[in-house]
Scaffold this active site. Structure first.
Site, short mmCIF file in Angstrom:
data_model
loop_
_atom_site.label_atom_id
_atom_site.label_comp_id
_atom_site.label_asym_id
_atom_site.label_seq_id
_atom_site.Cartn_x
_atom_site.Cartn_y
_atom_site.Cartn_z
N SER A 144 0.85 -1.18 0.00
CA SER A 144 0.00 0.00 0.00
C SER A 144 0.89 1.23 0.00
O SER A 144 2.07 1.15 0.38
CB SER A 144 -0.86 -0.01 1.27
OG SER A 144 -1.36 1.29 1.54
N TYR A 157 -3.01 -0.57 10.18
CA TYR A 157 -2.88 -0.88 8.74
C TYR A 157 -1.51 -0.46 8.21
O TYR A 157 -0.82 -1.24 7.54
CB TYR A 157 -3.99 -0.15 8.01
CG TYR A 157 -4.07 -0.41 6.53
CD1 TYR A 157 -3.53 0.49 5.61
CD2 TYR A 157 -4.72 -1.53 6.03
CE1 TYR A 157 -3.62 0.27 4.25
CE2 TYR A 157 -4.82 -1.75 4.67
CZ TYR A 157 -4.28 -0.85 3.79
OH TYR A 157 -4.36 -1.07 2.42
P1 NAP Z 1 -11.77 -5.45 -0.25
O1 NAP Z 1 -12.59 -4.87 -1.35
O2 NAP Z 1 -12.13 -5.18 1.17
O3 NAP Z 1 -11.64 -7.05 -0.48
C1 NAP Z 1 -10.94 -7.78 0.47
C2 NAP Z 1 -10.97 -9.23 0.05
O4 NAP Z 1 -10.19 -10.00 0.96
C3 NAP Z 1 -12.35 -9.84 0.04
O5 NAP Z 1 -12.41 -10.83 -0.96
C4 NAP Z 1 -12.44 -10.52 1.42
O6 NAP Z 1 -13.39 -11.56 1.36
C5 NAP Z 1 -11.00 -11.03 1.54
N1 NAP Z 1 -10.52 -11.24 2.92
C6 NAP Z 1 -10.48 -10.33 3.93
N2 NAP Z 1 -9.97 -10.89 5.04
C7 NAP Z 1 -9.69 -12.20 4.74
C8 NAP Z 1 -9.15 -13.29 5.46
N3 NAP Z 1 -8.80 -13.16 6.75
N4 NAP Z 1 -8.99 -14.47 4.83
C9 NAP Z 1 -9.35 -14.60 3.53
N5 NAP Z 1 -9.86 -13.60 2.77
C10 NAP Z 1 -10.02 -12.41 3.38
O7 NAP Z 1 -10.26 -4.96 -0.41
P2 NAP Z 1 -9.50 -4.33 -1.67
O8 NAP Z 1 -9.71 -2.86 -1.68
O9 NAP Z 1 -9.81 -5.14 -2.87
O10 NAP Z 1 -7.98 -4.57 -1.22
C11 NAP Z 1 -7.30 -5.77 -1.54
C12 NAP Z 1 -5.88 -5.63 -1.03
O11 NAP Z 1 -5.31 -4.41 -1.55
C13 NAP Z 1 -5.80 -5.50 0.49
O12 NAP Z 1 -4.62 -6.11 0.95
C14 NAP Z 1 -5.69 -3.98 0.71
O13 NAP Z 1 -5.06 -3.65 1.92
C15 NAP Z 1 -4.85 -3.60 -0.48
N6 NAP Z 1 -4.94 -2.20 -0.89
C16 NAP Z 1 -6.15 -1.65 -1.18
C17 NAP Z 1 -6.19 -0.31 -1.61
C18 NAP Z 1 -7.47 0.39 -1.96
O14 NAP Z 1 -7.43 1.63 -2.09
N7 NAP Z 1 -8.58 -0.30 -2.11
C19 NAP Z 1 -5.00 0.42 -1.74
C20 NAP Z 1 -3.80 -0.19 -1.38
C21 NAP Z 1 -3.78 -1.50 -0.98
P3 NAP Z 1 -14.10 -12.11 2.74
O15 NAP Z 1 -14.55 -10.88 3.51
O16 NAP Z 1 -15.22 -12.97 2.26
O17 NAP Z 1 -13.05 -12.87 3.45
C1 GCO Z 2 -7.21 4.85 3.93
C2 GCO Z 2 -7.31 3.96 2.72
C3 GCO Z 2 -5.92 3.55 2.27
C4 GCO Z 2 -6.03 2.69 1.05
C5 GCO Z 2 -4.70 2.28 0.55
C6 GCO Z 2 -3.87 3.43 0.10
O1 GCO Z 2 -8.07 4.73 4.81
O2 GCO Z 2 -6.29 5.67 3.94
O3 GCO Z 2 -8.10 2.81 2.99
O4 GCO Z 2 -5.27 2.89 3.30
O5 GCO Z 2 -6.76 1.54 1.32
O6 GCO Z 2 -4.05 1.43 1.41
O7 GCO Z 2 -2.75 2.91 -0.55
#
Ligand code: NAP
Ligand code: GCO
Length: 263
Positions: A144, A157
């Site tokens: 992230s 986080y």
């Molecule tokens: P999301 O929409 O909340 O989806 C999370 C996924 O992970 C869901 O499929 C959830 O399904 C699964 N999950 C959560 N906890 C789990 C566990 N303990 N075991 C197995 N599966 C689990 O998240 P996202 O935005 O797609 O983010 C995906 C990844 O990218 C994460 O690592 C997040 O930190 C990272 N990220 C996101 C962003 C952003 O802006 N969205 C930016 C940077 C990094 P269930 O709830 O059914 O388990």
């Molecule tokens: C927040 C957001 C971020 C994004 C992402 C940014 O609350 O600031 O959720 O943490 O998920 O990780 O890279």
């Protein structure tokens, strides 16, 4: 010509029932890989299996909490029995809790760290033996921009994602000699269910202040979408990146590079 094909490869994408994980799994499949994925909720699993099928992808889905080492080992063994050695692991499953640190309980902090940092250790440890035997493998940890920066309410986080950056570098260091590359992808602000609370318009229909803030802070002047992660994950999963190791590829529209416009 660099080889971006994933034909004949087996990929496990954790937490790929929707969001960034689903998009990355789709991209890996479109590049030729066989896909396995997991999540905790049966409802999410069933919906995802229908979505993968609609996308023409025959994905192998599991109900498996990535923090449960026994369940993870069983899942990996079942995937390797059905599809063969896992060539590509994407540690994508993750959660966030947005709570001021002084109000966050220890169990809330630990839950975030368990899923976002300890679980990638657990799943990588389960998958590495097969890659070591094959003397080839790709581990991609979804970090992230909070691997680099902090902000209010995301102490657990950011701590976990900062640790995941260093776990990535350590796996790269320790297993690079087996022709295993471990890299990270650091998404910026991406429009998924995880960030929905930061984007939803206000009751009067005006944009969410955080939406306005992030759009102004991002040189691309937009939120990312899960599709923005498709090319980067195929690159890091393919032979085109065989000499890239221990690198965090930020996919953030330039937000980490930008100090922000003078008010
Ligand atoms: P999301 O929409 O909340 O989806 C999370 C996924 O992970 C869901 O499929 C959830 O399904 C699964 N999950 C959560 N906890 C789990 C566990 N303990 N075991 C197995 N599966 C689990 O998240 P996202 O935005 O797609 O983010 C995906 C990844 O990218 C994460 O690592 C997040 O930190 C990272 N990220 C996101 C962003 C952003 O802006 N969205 C930016 C940077 C990094 P269930 O709830 O059914 O388990
Ligand atoms: C927040 C957001 C971020 C994004 C992402 C940014 O609350 O600031 O959720 O943490 O998920 O990780 O890279």
């Amino acid at each position: 010509m660099m080889n971006f094909s994933l034909e004949g490869k087996v990929a496990l994408v954790t937490g790929a029932s929707y969001g960034i994980g689903f998009a990355m799994a789709q991209a890996l499949a479109e590049a030729g890989a066989r896909i396995a994925f997991n999540c905790r909720s049966r409802k999410h699993l069933e919906q995802a299996q229908a979505d993968y099928k609609n996308a023409g992808i025959d994905a192998l889905g599991y109900i498996c909490d990535v923090t449960d080492e026994c369940a993870v080992r069983q899942m990996v063994a079942d995937i390797e029995e059905k599809l063969g050695t896992i060539d590509i692991l994407v540690n994508n499953a993750g959660i966030i809790k947005r709570i001021p640190m002084t109000e966050m309980s220890l169990s809330e902090f630990e839950e975030v760290v368990d899923i976002d940092l300890v679980a990638p250790f657990i799943v990588s440890k389960a998958v590495l033996p097969g890659m070591m035997k094959k003397r080839a493998g790709k581990i991609i940890n979804i970090c992230s921009m909070m691997s680099e920066l902090g902000r209010e309410t995301v102490s657990a986080y950011a701590s976990a994602k900062g640790g995941l950056k260093m776990l990535t570098k350590n796996i790269a260091s320790e297993y690079g000699g087996y022709n295993i590359q471990c890299n990270g992808i650091g998404p910026g602000y991406i429009a998924t269910p995880q960030t929905a609370p930061l984007r939803e318009p206000q009751a009067d229909g005006t944009p969410h202040p955080f939406d306005t803030f992030i759009t102004a802070k991002t040189p691309a002047a937009r939120w990312g979408t899960p599709d923005d992660l498709k090319g980067p994950v195929v690159f890091l999963a393919s032979e085109a990146s065989n000499f890239v190791n221990g690198h965090i590829l930020y996919v953030d529209g330039g937000i980490l590079a930008y100090i922000g416009k003078q008010p």
